[in-house]
Design an enzyme around this catalytic site. Structure first.
Site, PDB file in Angstrom:
ATOM      1  N   THR A  31       0.827  -1.220   0.000  1.00 53.26           N
ATOM      2  CA  THR A  31       0.000   0.000   0.000  1.00 53.26           C
ATOM      3  C   THR A  31       0.858   1.266   0.000  1.00 53.26           C
ATOM      4  O   THR A  31       0.499   2.227  -0.678  1.00 53.26           O
ATOM      5  CB  THR A  31      -1.040   0.028   1.151  1.00 53.26           C
ATOM      6  OG1 THR A  31      -0.449  -0.440   2.346  1.00 53.26           O
ATOM      7  CG2 THR A  31      -2.240  -0.834   0.838  1.00 53.26           C
ATOM      8  N   ARG A  39      -7.832  -6.702  -1.003  1.00 55.92           N
ATOM      9  CA  ARG A  39      -8.571  -7.689  -0.232  1.00 55.92           C
ATOM     10  C   ARG A  39      -9.155  -7.119   1.062  1.00 55.92           C
ATOM     11  O   ARG A  39      -9.827  -7.823   1.786  1.00 55.92           O
ATOM     12  CB  ARG A  39      -7.673  -8.891   0.105  1.00 55.92           C
ATOM     13  CG  ARG A  39      -7.434  -9.756  -1.099  1.00 55.92           C
ATOM     14  CD  ARG A  39      -6.508 -10.907  -0.786  1.00 55.92           C
ATOM     15  NE  ARG A  39      -6.056 -11.543  -2.000  1.00 55.92           N
ATOM     16  CZ  ARG A  39      -6.698 -12.539  -2.617  1.00 55.92           C
ATOM     17  NH1 ARG A  39      -7.804 -13.013  -2.107  1.00 55.92           N
ATOM     18  NH2 ARG A  39      -6.237 -13.054  -3.713  1.00 55.92           N
ATOM     19  N   ASP A 110       2.441  -8.895  -6.766  1.00 57.76           N
ATOM     20  CA  ASP A 110       2.842  -7.718  -7.532  1.00 57.76           C
ATOM     21  C   ASP A 110       4.322  -7.666  -7.902  1.00 57.76           C
ATOM     22  O   ASP A 110       4.761  -6.737  -8.565  1.00 57.76           O
ATOM     23  CB  ASP A 110       2.445  -6.442  -6.772  1.00 57.76           C
ATOM     24  CG  ASP A 110       3.016  -6.407  -5.347  1.00 57.76           C
ATOM     25  OD1 ASP A 110       4.126  -6.956  -5.122  1.00 57.76           O
ATOM     26  OD2 ASP A 110       2.352  -5.840  -4.471  1.00 57.76           O
ATOM     27  N   HIS A 125      -0.094 -16.734  -3.096  1.00 60.07           N
ATOM     28  CA  HIS A 125      -1.340 -16.394  -3.787  1.00 60.07           C
ATOM     29  C   HIS A 125      -1.106 -16.217  -5.289  1.00 60.07           C
ATOM     30  O   HIS A 125      -1.875 -15.562  -5.982  1.00 60.07           O
ATOM     31  CB  HIS A 125      -1.979 -15.130  -3.208  1.00 60.07           C
ATOM     32  CG  HIS A 125      -2.626 -15.357  -1.875  1.00 60.07           C
ATOM     33  ND1 HIS A 125      -3.252 -14.368  -1.164  1.00 60.07           N
ATOM     34  CD2 HIS A 125      -2.754 -16.485  -1.126  1.00 60.07           C
ATOM     35  CE1 HIS A 125      -3.733 -14.870  -0.022  1.00 60.07           C
ATOM     36  NE2 HIS A 125      -3.433 -16.140   0.018  1.00 60.07           N
ATOM     37  N   CYS A 161      -3.732 -22.487 -28.858  1.00 61.80           N
ATOM     38  CA  CYS A 161      -5.096 -23.013 -29.029  1.00 61.80           C
ATOM     39  C   CYS A 161      -6.166 -21.928 -29.038  1.00 61.80           C
ATOM     40  O   CYS A 161      -7.347 -22.237 -29.226  1.00 61.80           O
ATOM     41  CB  CYS A 161      -5.390 -24.035 -27.928  1.00 61.80           C
ATOM     42  SG  CYS A 161      -5.775 -23.274 -26.335  1.00 61.80           S
ATOM     43  N   SER A 200      -3.149  -8.536   8.219  1.00 61.56           N
ATOM     44  CA  SER A 200      -3.883  -8.710   9.476  1.00 61.56           C
ATOM     45  C   SER A 200      -4.123 -10.192   9.750  1.00 61.56           C
ATOM     46  O   SER A 200      -4.764 -10.559  10.715  1.00 61.56           O
ATOM     47  CB  SER A 200      -5.214  -7.970   9.418  1.00 61.56           C
ATOM     48  OG  SER A 200      -5.986  -8.492   8.356  1.00 61.56           O
ATOM     49  N   ASN A 224       2.228  -4.186  11.605  1.00 63.09           N
ATOM     50  CA  ASN A 224       1.048  -3.947  10.763  1.00 63.09           C
ATOM     51  C   ASN A 224       0.304  -2.712  11.266  1.00 63.09           C
ATOM     52  O   ASN A 224       0.296  -2.438  12.470  1.00 63.09           O
ATOM     53  CB  ASN A 224       0.122  -5.175  10.812  1.00 63.09           C
ATOM     54  CG  ASN A 224      -0.916  -5.155   9.697  1.00 63.09           C
ATOM     55  OD1 ASN A 224      -0.582  -4.922   8.539  1.00 63.09           O
ATOM     56  ND2 ASN A 224      -2.166  -5.384  10.044  1.00 63.09           N
TER      57      ASN A 224
HETATM   58 ZN   LIG Z   1      -3.930 -22.834 -25.026  1.00 66.14          ZN
END
Ligand SMILES: [Zn+2]
Length: 255
Positions: A31, A39, A110, A125, A161, A200, A224
């Site tokens: 941030t 989130r 990020d 994540h 594809c 958090s 935090n």
């Molecule tokens: Zn593909």
């Protein structure tokens, strides 16, 4: 610095005594770089995506309507590609270079940790580094696809594809990446100190990693802005800006 918060020195001391700590970071780390905490309940982009009833952040919605997903994510993508690492990212990279941190587990996709110089980054994540075709699973670097999308507004397609290319971030309804979760578990199992910053710890399975560390009796340092679920049991808890506190902890190692 004589007025330094004694907890900063305490955190530095724990890092010095540790065999090699593991850092665990979340959206709060980025941030200060201008990337919204997408989130955070009620405020973040993610919350807005989920609360308007269209559910673009789920993997099913992505398959149905990738155009809307890309459109809604566009402001966040634009912020991420123009953002720069901040003092908190650089402090963590420096702590790793000094051997005080052996691994960095992050909920962020990020890439700012890597750009700040962190080497052993475990992205639980997912990551915006690459994209995967949702039909044939071909993997390609995401950045050129994103640049093309930002230019012509056409959803990136697979060269093989023609399937839709999805950035390798984890959407609601998708499992966390198995290999990264195993690597994170292993790193946390081997350490004796966890440095939690910019989260958090309210985020489901990834936070369970930190709970397991606490249950094993690891030392716990938390930095935090807002209270976290493990404040009660932390050895050091500092509610302040990570971009101020992490460099101060790094600095305190020298004094
Ligand atoms: Zn593909």
């Amino acid at each position: 610095m004589k007025d330094r918060d004694p907890r900063i020195q305490q955190a530095a001391n724990l890092l010095t005594e540790s065999r090699a700590a593991v850092a665990f970071t979340g959206a709060g780390l980025s941030t200060p770089s201008g990337i919204p905490d997408f989130r955070s309940p009620g405020t973040g982009l993610w919350a807005r995506l989920e609360s308007d009833g269209t559910d673009e952040s789920t993997i099913q919605a992505f398959g149905r309507d990738p155009q809307t997903f890309y459109q809604r994510m566009k402001p966040l993508f634009q912020k991420i590609i123009t953002a720069e690492p901040n003092a908190a990212h650089y402090a963590l990279a420096e702590l790793e270079a000094k051997g005080k941190i052996q691994a960095l587990v992050t909920q962020n996709a990020d890439m700012l940790h890597q750009r700040a110089g962190s080497k052993n980054v475990i992205e639980i994540h997912g990551s915006l580094t690459e994209a995967t075709c949702i039909q044939c699973y071909r993997i390609a670097p995401f950045r050129p696809l994103l640049d093309q999308y930002l230019t012509d507004g056409i959803v990136p397609r697979c060269k093989e594809c023609g399937g839709t290319m999805k950035p390798n971030v984890i959407l609601t309804g998708e499992q966390l990446p198995v290999r990264a979760m195993l690597a994170a578990q292993q790193a946390i199992r081997q350490t004796d100190l966890l440095l939690v910053a910019g989260t958090s710890l309210a985020g489901g399975p990834s936070s369970a990693l930190v709970d397991s560390a606490y249950l094993r009796g690891l030392k716990l340092v938390i930095v935090n802005q807002t209270p976290t679920l493990l404040d009660q049991v932390a050895d050091v808890i500092i509610h302040a800006d990570v971009a101020t506190i992490l460099p101060a902890i790094n600095e305190a190692l020298r004094s």
